[in-house]
Structures are given as structure tokens and as C-alpha cells.
Design an enzyme around this catalytic site. Structure first.
Site, PDB file in Angstrom:
ATOM      1  N   SER A   1      44.838  33.530  36.049  1.00  0.00           N
ATOM      2  CA  SER A   1      44.921  34.720  35.641  1.00  0.00           C
ATOM      3  C   SER A   1      43.811  35.405  36.543  1.00  0.00           C
ATOM      4  CB  SER A   1      44.894  34.980  34.181  1.00  0.00           C
ATOM      5  OG  SER A   1      45.028  36.570  34.001  1.00  0.00           O
TER       6      SER A   1
ATOM      7  N   HIS B   1      39.932  45.252  39.451  1.00  0.00           N
ATOM      8  CA  HIS B   1      39.742  46.711  39.233  1.00  0.00           C
ATOM      9  C   HIS B   1      38.675  47.241  40.424  1.00  0.00           C
ATOM     10  CE1 HIS B   1      41.648  47.140  35.379  1.00  0.00           C
ATOM     11  NE2 HIS B   1      41.247  45.998  34.933  1.00  0.00           N
TER      12      HIS B   1
ATOM     13  N   HIS C   1      47.144  42.499  39.685  1.00  0.00           N
ATOM     14  CA  HIS C   1      47.191  41.402  38.594  1.00  0.00           C
ATOM     15  C   HIS C   1      48.228  40.165  39.071  1.00  0.00           C
ATOM     16  CE1 HIS C   1      49.704  39.745  35.289  1.00  0.00           C
ATOM     17  NE2 HIS C   1      48.486  39.210  34.911  1.00  0.00           N
TER      18      HIS C   1
ATOM     19  N   ARG D   1      39.191  31.697  24.496  1.00  0.00           N
ATOM     20  CA  ARG D   1      37.858  32.414  24.544  1.00  0.00           C
ATOM     21  C   ARG D   1      38.144  34.001  24.606  1.00  0.00           C
ATOM     22  NH1 ARG D   1      33.902  33.453  28.581  1.00  0.00           N
ATOM     23  NH2 ARG D   1      31.765  33.254  27.936  1.00  0.00           N
TER      24      ARG D   1
END
Length: 315
Positions: free
Chosen positions: A107, A111, A121, A275
Site C-alpha cells: 500500500s 503526500h 495512491h 498495526r
């Protein structure tokens, strides 16, 4: 969507071999994306944090922060096991509610500091469901999308050209189908507004067989780098003022709203006991919610929504 009657049609795979192959690719993809971002930033480096999942497996979280070009980037690999598939994955598959699973994925959220560089993304994932005495069930999912703050025709066209190129070897219908799915998925229903200019999104991909599905996953991951790197390179020297920075921070609020309200990956991670720091690394370091701001017509700020976010097609 996979239904219980589809399971007999799913190609039989050797789960351990499949997982090993996907894991090897995902770790390499994580390395290549980190190298690209560090090169474009020109100074900052990623810091790696290894973690363990409570039921088995774990991950490698890599975060770059405070760079001259990139304000915050997270490039995460995870391979977790669990005894009960999270609700985010069983909402449309209730028959799998008590199934053990393995989930592998990378993933990525970037930014930038400069408001003229869009946020990007990527997510690519492989899910294996294991029921005692039965053939493992599996599927691929993922995609990539772009969230600009200031629109550039050249960037939007290039992004979608790369998305289309990732899909073309797999059929003419793949890009338009997965582009539409992306547009529908990354949509803030409470604001009736797209999150960005889209890209491609897919899930529950198993009907092509493992080798073809895995090949497509690799194509998506590889084309993300080809799509995003030239945009960073073009825009990172673009001069900006506090006005553009304030608008960027305001628009980041839309990104946060989507991730916390709708994103299936965020919900899957939290519901599976993942997490929290790694799951929420996708959020920007600075964000603002201004009350009902108004922007003058025909300004770059108003054109973002009126011209770029509402445009249907780019290629």
C-alpha cells in the site's frame, strides 16, 4: 464478486507456492517505489519499521517524512494471517465469515509538499482463504488513483494513459471497466464529489486464473511508477505561495474523510487487528477543515472541482 457457488470453479493452486511468488514480487515493488521517491525528493530517506501481527505474519512499514519535495510518503508491505476474515471482506461474502486467511499487499500513499504535485495512491493485494480439508480460495485486488490539488491536463492524460497501458494486454474492456469501478469507489457520497481524477480499481479477480491474474497485478504495480514519477519530476520545481499551500491542506480533508469513512483497506486492516500506525500512515501530516469556503469562478481552485474532478474521460 465471489459467491459460494463460484468456489468449485476457482483454479486450484498450491497456496504456499503462490504466496511465495506474490510475496517476492511485492517486496521488490516496495523497494523500487521507495527508490523512485527518494530519487525524486533528492534528500530524504525512508525509515523502516518491522512489525508482527498478533495472529501470524507481519510487515515492513516504510515512511519518508519532512523531505524537500515529499512531505510524507508511506510504502507498506504486509503479510498477515488470521483465523477469521474481517467484516470488510465478508460483507459481500457472508459464507466466509469464519474462514482463516492470509493477506499480502503493498500500500502506497504519497503526500507532496508542493501543492502542484498530486497525492497518489497504490494498493495491490492477494487474499488466500483456507478452510480445513478444502482447496484454498483466492483473489487479487488493487489499483491506483490520483488526487490533484491544481489540475494539469498533461498530468491527468499521462496518468490515465499509463492506467490504460497496464490493462491493454488483458483485453479492451479491462481499462474502461476498472476505470469506472475506480470512479465509483473513490467517491465521497456525503459530498457528492470524486476524491480525485481516478485511475483503475479492481477486486475479487480470480476468473483469469492465477498466472494471468498475478501478471495483471504486476502490470498495475509497475505502471504506477511509470505513471507517477514523471508527474513529480515535472511539478517539483513549480513555485507556490501560501495561498496554494492553504488550498492543498484544505483539500486534503477530502482524502482523510474518504479513508476514514469508506476505504475498505483501512477497515480491513483495523478489523483484522493490524498495526494501527501502519494502517493510518496514509493520512497527511497537516490537514484543515475550513467552514464552507467559497472560491472565485475561473480560478485554479474552483477549476479543480468544476473542470478536473467532474471530467469523465482522459484518454
Amino acid at each position: 464478486m465471489i459467491t459460494v457457488t463460484d468456489f468449485n470453479l476457482i483454479e486450484k493452486i498450491e497456496a504456499a507456492t503462490a504466496v511465495s511468488s506474490v510475496k517476492s514480487y511485492l517486496l521488490d515493488l516496495q523497494n523500487r517505489i521507495c527508490q523512485m521517491i527518494e530519487k525524486e525528493d533528492g534528500g530524504a530517506v525512508f525509515h523502516e519499521d518491522a512489525w508482527q501481527h498478533q495472529e501470524g505474519g507481519g510487515g515492513l512499514t516504510r515512511v519518508l517524512a519532512g523531505g524537500g519535495v515529499i512531505e510524507k510518503a508511506g510504502v507498506n508491505f504486509s503479510h498477515v494471517r488470521g483465523q477469521q476474515l474481517p467484516q470488510a471482506a465478508t460483507a459481500k461474502r457472508p459464507e466466509l465469515a469464519n474462514a482463516a486467511f492470509q493477506a499480502l499487499g503493498v500500500s502506497v500513499v504519497v503526500h507532496p509538499c508542493n501543492p502542484y504535485i498530486p497525492t497518489s495512491h497504490l494498493n495491490v493485494r492477494f487474499i488466500v482463504i483456507e478452510k480445513a480439508g478444502e482447496t484454498p480460495f483466492w483473489w487479487f485486488g488493487g489499483g491506483f488513483d490520483l488526487t490533484p490539488y491544481y489540475g494539469f491536463e498533461e498530468d491527468c492524460v499521462h496518468w490515465h494513459q499509463m492506467a490504460k497501458a497496464a490493462c491493454e494486454p488483458y483485453g479492451e474492456e479491462v481499462y474502461p471497466t476498472y476505470k469506472k469501478w475506480c470512479d465509483q469507489y473513490f467517491f465521497l457520497k456525503h459530498r457528492q464529489e470524486p476524491r480525485g481524477i481516478g485511475g483503475i480499481f479492481f477486486d475479487d479477480l480470480n476468473e483469469w486464473g492465477f498466472e494471468r491474474g498475478f501478471s495483471f497485478l504486476r502490470s498495475v504495480g509497475d505502471h504506477y511508477i511509470l505513471a507517477y514519477q514523471p508527474i513529480i519530476a515535472r511539478r517539483k520545481q513549480h513555485v507556490f505561495s501560501q495561498r496554494e499551500r492553504d488550498f492543498q491542506i484544505y483539500r486534503r480533508g477530502r482524502y482523510v474523510e474518504f479513508n476514514l469513512l469508506y476505504d475498505r483497506g483501512t477497515l480491513f486492516g483495523l478489523q483484522s487487528g493490524g498495526r494501527t500506525e501502519s494502517i493510518l500512515m496514509s493520512l497527511p501530516p497537516l490537514v484543515a477543515w475550513n467552514y464552507n469556503p467559497q472560491f472565485e469562478p475561473r480560478t485554479p481552485e474552483s477549476e479543480l472541482v468544476e473542470r478536473f474532478l467532474k471530467r469523465g474521460g482522459w484518454v
